[in-house]
Scaffold this active site. Structure first.
Site, PDB file in Angstrom:
ATOM      1  CD  GLU A 128      30.440  24.637  -2.992  1.00  0.00           C
ATOM      2  OE1 GLU A 128      31.420  24.716  -2.241  1.00  0.00           O
ATOM      3  OE2 GLU A 128      29.698  25.598  -3.247  1.00  0.00           O
ATOM      4  CG  ASN A 171      24.129  22.323  -4.833  1.00  0.00           C
ATOM      5  OD1 ASN A 171      23.389  22.670  -5.755  1.00  0.00           O
ATOM      6  ND2 ASN A 171      24.581  23.169  -3.912  1.00  0.00           N
ATOM      7  CG  HIS A 207      26.744  31.357  -6.225  1.00  0.00           C
ATOM      8  ND1 HIS A 207      25.815  31.987  -5.423  1.00  0.00           N
ATOM      9  CD2 HIS A 207      26.883  30.115  -5.714  1.00  0.00           C
ATOM     10  CE1 HIS A 207      25.428  31.157  -4.455  1.00  0.00           C
ATOM     11  NE2 HIS A 207      26.059  30.010  -4.615  1.00  0.00           N
ATOM     12  CD  GLU A 235      24.235  27.138  -3.196  1.00  0.00           C
ATOM     13  OE1 GLU A 235      25.134  27.998  -3.131  1.00  0.00           O
ATOM     14  OE2 GLU A 235      24.333  26.004  -2.703  1.00  0.00           O
ATOM     15  CG  ASP A 237      24.288  34.915  -5.763  1.00  0.00           C
ATOM     16  OD1 ASP A 237      25.004  34.413  -6.651  1.00  0.00           O
ATOM     17  OD2 ASP A 237      24.579  34.848  -4.548  1.00  0.00           O
TER      18      ASP A 237
HETATM   19  C1  XIL Z   1      27.247  30.481   2.125  1.00  0.00           C
HETATM   20  C2  XIL Z   1      26.317  31.273   3.026  1.00  0.00           C
HETATM   21  O1  XIL Z   1      25.473  32.070   2.230  1.00  0.00           O
HETATM   22  C3  XIL Z   1      27.129  32.131   3.983  1.00  0.00           C
HETATM   23  O2  XIL Z   1      26.276  32.729   4.950  1.00  0.00           O
HETATM   24  C4  XIL Z   1      28.186  31.301   4.688  1.00  0.00           C
HETATM   25  O3  XIL Z   1      29.004  32.128   5.473  1.00  0.00           O
HETATM   26  C5  XIL Z   1      29.035  30.527   3.694  1.00  0.00           C
HETATM   27  O4  XIL Z   1      28.200  29.749   2.872  1.00  0.00           O
HETATM   28  N1  XIL Z   1      27.832  27.499  -1.954  1.00  0.00           N
HETATM   29  C6  XIL Z   1      26.984  26.844  -1.086  1.00  0.00           C
HETATM   30  C7  XIL Z   1      26.388  27.589   0.056  1.00  0.00           C
HETATM   31  O5  XIL Z   1      26.669  25.669  -1.303  1.00  0.00           O
HETATM   32  O6  XIL Z   1      26.228  26.787   1.200  1.00  0.00           O
HETATM   33  C8  XIL Z   1      27.196  28.821   0.398  1.00  0.00           C
HETATM   34  O7  XIL Z   1      26.481  29.559   1.385  1.00  0.00           O
HETATM   35  C9  XIL Z   1      27.459  29.647  -0.834  1.00  0.00           C
HETATM   36  C10 XIL Z   1      28.263  28.869  -1.843  1.00  0.00           C
END
Ligand code: XIL
Length: 314
Positions: A128, A171, A207, A235, A237
């Site tokens: 990020e 990422n 996400h 990631e 969802d």
């Molecule tokens: C999130 C986890 O799922 C949580 O448990 C934690 O509290 C915060 O981080 N982007 C990312 C991940 O790269 O590492 C994040 O994961 C979600 C957003």
């Protein structure tokens, strides 16, 4: 039906999942579904800086090691997540004098990547780096090392030196469709390539909001692949207002299938990782107020329409 991991493998991609070690060690159903259905694991938090090196020079690998052991017992790949990020970063790093930040970053990377040498398929080396407008986040690393490309190139080179076999990724989120943030990542990858920095892949977090998978997803991922890097959905969802409705669960199934089909259609898309196994262990409800039901399994571990859609897509 055939487990997702076997269907994915037959199509030449992996099907991954983010796992939390606490749940893995206390919940047999969670562990069993993770083992049966997925063949790549990302530690949800266990390899982040605040867990690994919460104080300077003191390294705690217990949680990450436990996830790696689970993965190895299951013949899974591991995505290391992550080495350099503005978030989940201990205060001692942000408080360092500017002229000590580079050494601290390099030491952190070298120590962690060496610890896991030979056990990690791919590292999210930098996570990020961009804000929502597509500008570099002016975090401690950016400020200390002369800008985004400079600190990211240095992080990649440091990781490469510690484990030459691991694929090295940058990422981010909201780079899945075309737009200014995706353009910023694209320009970063071009710059890194031009200067010979070891960049192997780009992670598209994905996400998503139900019904809002970007229509440019495929074309956008393909343009990155055309730069000569791997691409991955890291990631995934798909959240919705809770309680979930049947209509939204069906739209979610369409969205998941769309993402999997997109990866299948891109030669350099190596796989898809689901961010959290089930709705009962998803990060979504605590992060996005009133939203949830974002994963492939409900909170009682019943496979949702999205699970069946992914199975059919594979
Ligand atoms: C999130 C986890 O799922 C949580 O448990 C934690 O509290 C915060 O981080 N982007 C990312 C991940 O790269 O590492 C994040 O994961 C979600 C957003």
């Amino acid at each position: 039906g055939t487990p997702l991991r076997d269907l994915a493998a037959a199509k030449g991609i992996y099907m991954g999942v983010a796992l939390a070690n606490g749940t893995l060690s206390s919940d047999a159903t969670y562990k069993s579904i993770a083992a049966t259905q997925f063949n790549t694991v990302t530690p949800e938090n266990e390899m982040k800086w605040d867990t690994i090196e919460s104080s300077k020079g003191s390294f705690n690998y217990s949680g990450g090691d436990a996830i790696v052991s689970f993965a190895q017992a299951n013949s899974d790949k591991v995505r290391g997540h992550n080495l350099v990020w503005h978030s989940q970063l201990p205060g001692w790093v942000t408080s360092l004098p500017t002229n000590q930040v580079q050494a601290a970053m390099e030491n952190h990377i070298t120590n962690e990547v060496t610890h896991y040498k030979g056990k990690i398929y791919a590292w999210d080396v930098v996570n990020e780096p961009f804000d929502d407008s597509g500008n570099y986040r002016t975090d401690v690393f950016y400020n200390a090392m002369g800008g985004g490309v400079a600190y990211i190139a240095d992080a990649l080179k440091t990781a490469r030196a510690a484990d030459p076999a691991a694929k090295l990724y940058v990422n981010d989120y909201n780079i899945e469709g075309t737009g200014s943030k995706s353009d910023a990542m694209y320009n970063l990858v071009k710059s890194l390539k031009a200067q010979g920095a070891p960049i192997d892949g780009v992670g598209f977090e994905s996400h998503f909001i139900v019904g809002q998978v970007p229509s440019s997803l495929k074309a956008n991922m393909q343009r990155f692949a055309d730069l000569g890097v791997d691409v991955a959905i890291t990631e995934l969802d798909v959240r919705m207002p809770t309680p979930a409705t049947t209509a939204n669960l069906n739209q979610q199934a369409t969205d998941y299938a769309n993402v999997v089909n997109t990866c299948l259609a891109i030669t350099r898309c190596v796989g898809v990782t689901a961010w959290d196994l089930d709705d009962g262990h998803s990060w979504v409800p605590s992060t996005f107020s009133g939203q949830g039901a974002a994963t492939l399994y409900d909170a009682s571990y019943n496979p949702k329409p999205a699970y069946t859609a992914v199975q059919n897509a594979l």
